[in-house]
Design an enzyme around this catalytic site. Structure first.
Site, short mmCIF file in Angstrom:
data_model
loop_
_atom_site.label_atom_id
_atom_site.label_comp_id
_atom_site.label_asym_id
_atom_site.label_seq_id
_atom_site.Cartn_x
_atom_site.Cartn_y
_atom_site.Cartn_z
N ASP A 1 0.82 -1.20 0.00
CA ASP A 1 0.00 0.00 0.00
C ASP A 1 0.85 1.25 0.00
O ASP A 1 1.91 1.32 0.61
CB ASP A 1 -0.89 0.01 1.25
CG ASP A 1 -2.10 -0.86 1.05
OD1 ASP A 1 -2.65 -0.84 -0.05
OD2 ASP A 1 -2.47 -1.55 2.00
N ASP B 1 -5.47 0.51 10.39
CA ASP B 1 -6.32 0.11 9.26
C ASP B 1 -7.79 0.48 9.48
O ASP B 1 -8.56 0.52 8.53
CB ASP B 1 -6.20 -1.40 9.02
CG ASP B 1 -4.84 -1.78 8.44
OD1 ASP B 1 -4.02 -0.87 8.21
OD2 ASP B 1 -4.60 -2.98 8.22
#
Ligand code: UD1
Length: 427
Positions: free
Chosen positions: A124, A316
């Protein structure tokens, strides 16, 4: 630059009313990828169940196949991995750059084969993600490293036990040292280890294989190495995905309604559930120990939140929390303590009319009563899911591009939300 071919799918969402019904949450991406990598420790056929149907599992499968593992998917949620022992300990750029968790093959391959050549990992796009702790820990266990042309090479005839104390409880470094220590000579102690439920899942998998690990679930893991060849393949059920579960809680929180979230372990989400309760969600358990019932309030209340390693609020979850705060009553301050650059999706939320200001590692979110649908882009997995949730809180249509990011970590997000009444489709 994100790829954005004209034929790339988009997700279209309309914030048209409340959600009602049951959502079943699959196994955790952040566990299954590590379990897959750990099969490199032993010959034989491993069986994984509760495997999410996500792109990252396919990519990790491709990487393991390149190394020499045979992968079969006999049915949905079910993976067979056969390690014949004929391994090529090389992880090529084309596969590694697509997935951060490819770094997890380092520990098992080094301890099993004595040598690894690995492209530096990608994943990511939310800021620098160094691997210095992985390297320093393995060096303390006797490995030597060479870095050139975007690759790292590691060597060790046999790793030896060591006492390692992390400056910070890194998830990936804890996993790599754990898997490396399983076949090392003697005792390895990892202090200030990460305590995420996915690490406990990995420990249980390794223990079932014959590894000797104590301190599971705590910040001190003690591993007594066993002989190469003494480990055996196992069947293992992947731990539920707490981040996907949180996504459905966030969805009902902003859309309104009531959901039964099935296949979840509430004890892995204790702190988040407390914060969501502070925001006004009515959350209860059922007679099953793997379910949560959630009822949304008329309007969410703002809170302040800081991300921390487990058992704190996971980084997250943060894009979901900021999205919820963007339509809550009041002002909330969100502090990011893991990845300072992880606010890229805020610009997209602003396009939907959210009032969010960032400064350093803080975001100040002033709730508005409703967002306004617009085209937005997913920049990473969780940010993408947050865009979908934002679309449920927006008047009119929100079109999300960059869907390949969402597909990396979400197993049919669109279908699951549509099944509980969301106006959402993939185009
Ligand atoms: C994992 C998760 C990711 C989650 C993160 C934190 C997977 C595939 N990914 O990532 O979804 O957001 O945990 O909960 O499981 N760091 C260093 N040096 C190192 C290692 C890490 O400085 O050698 C820093 C990182 O840059 C970051 C922090 O430590 O700032 C946390 O990283 P880490 O816990 O290692 O996360 P990942 O395992 O990469």
């Amino acid at each position: 630059m994100d790829p954005n071919p004209a034929d790339e799918p988009t997700i279209a969402v309309r914030g048209n009313g409340s959600l009602q019904g049951t959502v079943t949450v699959p196994g955790a991406k952040n566990s299954v990828l590590k379990l897959m990598a750990a099969t490199l420790l032993s010959d034989g056929t491993f069986e994984l169940t509760n495997v999410p149907d996500i792109a990252d599992v396919t990519i990790m499968g491709d990487l393991l196949e390149a190394i020499g593992v045979v992968i079969e998917r006999p049915s949905s949620g079910h993976l067979l991995l056969t390690d014949t022992g004929d391994l090529t300990p090389v992880a090529p750029y084309e596969l590694v750059e697509r997935i951060r968790a490819s770094i997890n093959v380092l520990g098992p391959l080094l301890t099993r084969c004595g040598h690894v050549r690995l492209s530096m990992p990608g994943g990511d796009d939310f800021g620098a993600r160094p691997i210095d702790m992985h390297v320093a820990g393995l060096e303390a266990m006797g490995a030597t490293f060479k870095f050139s042309h975007g690759y790292l090479e590691a060597f060790a005839d046999r790793l030896h036990g060591a006492d390692i104390t992390f400056d910070f409880p890194s998830v990936g470094a804890t996993e790599n040292l754990l898997t490396a220590a399983v076949l090392a000579d003697g005792r390895t102690t990892i202090d200030n280890a990460a305590r995420e439920p996915e690490i406990a899942d990995l420990c249980e998998f390794l223990i079932a294989m014959g590894a000797r690990i104590s301190g599971v679930g705590t910040s001190t893991l003690v591993v007594d190495g066993v002989e190469r060849g003494s480990l055996r393949p196992v069947r293992h059920d992947t731990v539920p995905d707490r981040i996907q579960a949180a996504t459905y809680l966030a969805a009902v929180a902003v859309a309104g309604g009531e959901l039964l979230v099935d296949g979840v372990l509430p004890e892995h989400m204790t702190m988040l559930l407390e914060r969501f309760t502070d925001m006004g969600l009515d959350i209860s358990t059922t007679r099953s120990d793997r379910q949560l019932r959630v009822i949304a309030p008329d309007r969410l209340r703002s809170i302040d939140v800081a991300t921390l390693p487990y058992p704190g609020i996971a980084t997250d979850y943060k894009p979901l929390i900021i999205t919820m705060l963007s339509v809550a009553d009041g002002v909330g301050i969100v502090t990011e303590n893991l990845y300072p650059g992880r606010f890229r999706y805020v610009e997209e939320l602003q396009r939907l009319g959210a009032d969010v200001r960032t400064s350093g590692h803080h975001a100040v979110v002033r709730g508005v009563s409703r967002l306004s649908g617009a085209p937005v882009r997913a920049h990473d997995i969780r940010a993408g899911a947050a865009m979908v949730v934002a679309g449920l809180a927006a008047e009119g249509e929100t079109q999300i591009s960059g869907v390949h990011h969402i597909d990396r970590g979400y197993d049919d997000l669109v279908g699951r939300l549509a099944a509980v009444g969301a106006h959402i489709e993939r185009r």
